[in-house]
Design an enzyme around this catalytic site. Structure first.
Site, PDB file in Angstrom:
ATOM      1  N   ASP A  10       0.813  -1.221   0.000  1.00  0.00           N
ATOM      2  CA  ASP A  10       0.000   0.000   0.000  1.00  0.00           C
ATOM      3  C   ASP A  10       0.848   1.273   0.000  1.00  0.00           C
ATOM      4  OD1 ASP A  10      -2.330  -1.457   0.011  1.00  0.00           O
ATOM      5  OD2 ASP A  10      -2.623  -1.335   2.176  1.00  0.00           O
ATOM      6  N   MET A  53      -5.324  -4.085  -4.586  1.00  0.00           N
ATOM      7  CA  MET A  53      -5.368  -3.914  -3.140  1.00  0.00           C
ATOM      8  C   MET A  53      -5.248  -2.434  -2.776  1.00  0.00           C
ATOM      9  SD  MET A  53      -3.230  -7.077  -1.463  1.00  0.00           S
ATOM     10  CE  MET A  53      -4.039  -8.675  -1.277  1.00  0.00           C
ATOM     11  N   GLY A  54      -5.766  -2.099  -1.592  1.00  0.00           N
ATOM     12  CA  GLY A  54      -5.713  -0.722  -1.121  1.00  0.00           C
ATOM     13  C   GLY A  54      -7.020  -0.317  -0.470  1.00  0.00           C
ATOM     14  N   GLU A 125      -9.573  -1.608  -3.877  1.00  0.00           N
ATOM     15  CA  GLU A 125     -10.579  -2.387  -3.159  1.00  0.00           C
ATOM     16  C   GLU A 125     -11.374  -1.541  -2.167  1.00  0.00           C
ATOM     17  OE1 GLU A 125      -8.780  -5.421  -0.789  1.00  0.00           O
ATOM     18  OE2 GLU A 125      -7.286  -4.076   0.087  1.00  0.00           O
ATOM     19  N   TYR A 182      -3.458 -10.797  -4.599  1.00  0.00           N
ATOM     20  CA  TYR A 182      -2.520 -11.775  -4.057  1.00  0.00           C
ATOM     21  C   TYR A 182      -1.459 -12.160  -5.081  1.00  0.00           C
ATOM     22  CZ  TYR A 182      -5.728 -12.075  -0.154  1.00  0.00           C
ATOM     23  OH  TYR A 182      -6.503 -11.759   0.932  1.00  0.00           O
ATOM     24  N   PHE A 183      -1.821 -12.159  -6.359  1.00  0.00           N
ATOM     25  CA  PHE A 183      -0.852 -12.442  -7.410  1.00  0.00           C
ATOM     26  C   PHE A 183       0.280 -11.418  -7.356  1.00  0.00           C
ATOM     27  CE2 PHE A 183       0.742 -11.464 -11.666  1.00  0.00           C
ATOM     28  CZ  PHE A 183       1.143 -12.710 -12.120  1.00  0.00           C
ATOM     29  N   ALA A 184      -0.078 -10.152  -7.204  1.00  0.00           N
ATOM     30  CA  ALA A 184       0.911  -9.073  -7.187  1.00  0.00           C
ATOM     31  C   ALA A 184       1.677  -9.034  -5.868  1.00  0.00           C
ATOM     32  CB  ALA A 184       0.222  -7.739  -7.449  1.00  0.00           C
TER      33      ALA A 184
END
Length: 258
Positions: A10, A53-54, A125, A182-184
């Site tokens: 993040d 994500m974030g 997200e 999750y991939f990243a």
């Protein structure tokens, strides 16, 4: 002596300029979408939502968008085919730091849909959570929260929520929501992060030997952003992404969002 090494994709830790893993995650998120975007040709009027994500910070979504557009610039397209640089580009970047006017964005993105036959949106997200909660409460719907009072993002699911609303506004015939999180996040560190980790580790060892505690990182509140053991009393999370950064403003102008 205690030495901390900050890692979060993040990149939202005060006063650290760049946390470990954030750059790597952005690059891998871009690679993820470079493959997923090919689905835009699988169906007429396709809407693809790429959720990064974030919860509170839009850094990863913004950085992933930048890295993806850099990859796109390296590709060559043949005139006359349905796929093009414009159809594979990002048409909107939605992050928590910028309110989402879904009606206004819907009108803008309908033009993109009518022109290209598809629309690609990058979303954090945590984007628009306050707007979603407000609508749920107004409708008398219970808002799912955890023991600490935080809204459960997996239950709210902003990506799915906004994809449904946007699909109606732009006349999408098919919607695809893909999450690169999750991939990243699980990817091995790239050259940029390995170099950053190495610098922090070297200075961290020297600090430990000298009996100086702190969290290692580039101290953006000091001139030149030196790598140093930052006092733990100054370390805290929740740093928002700076939406006024020139590269981000330039990107939003390029895609017509501002």
């Amino acid at each position: 002596t205690v030495i901390g090494m900050p890692k979060t994709v993040d990149n939202d830790v005060y006063p650290i300029k760049q946390t470990f893993g954030a750059k790597t995650a952005a690059c891998h998120g871009a690679s993820f979408f470079e493959n997923v975007v090919s689905e835009s040709t699988a169906n007429p009027r396709m809407l693809i939502i790429h959720e990064c994500m974030g919860r509170d910070s839009g850094y990863l979504t913004a950085a992933t968008s930048l890295e993806y557009r850099n990859l796109l610039k390296k590709q060559k397209f043949v005139e006359g085919f349905t796929t093009s640089a414009a159809s594979r580009d990002i048409h909107a970047v939605w992050i928590p730091e910028i309110p989402i006017d879904i009606e206004k964005e819907g009108a803008r993105l309908k033009t993109a849909m009518d022109t290209h036959g598809n629309v690609n949106v990058f979303i954090s997200e945590g984007s628009g959570v306050h707007d979603i909660v407000r609508e749920m409460e107004a409708a008398g719907t219970e808002v799912p929260r955890d023991a600490f009072g935080h809204v459960k993002l997996d239950k709210i699911n902003p990506g799915a929520y906004f994809s449904k609303r946007l699909a109606e506004l732009i006349g999408a015939e098919k919607v695809l929501v893909q999450k690169s999180g999750y991939f990243a996040r699980a990817a091995a560190s790239n050259d940029f992060d390995r170099e950053l980790i190495g610098k922090c580790a070297q200075v961290g060892v020297d600090a430990a030997i000298g009996g100086v505690s702190g969290c290692m990182g580039e101290d953006e509140e000091k001139e030149g952003c030196p790598v140093r053991p930052i006092e733990f009393s100054r370390i805290k999370g929740g740093k928002p992404f700076d939406v006024n950064l020139p590269w981000f403003q330039s990107m939003l102008k390029d895609i017509g969002q501002i």
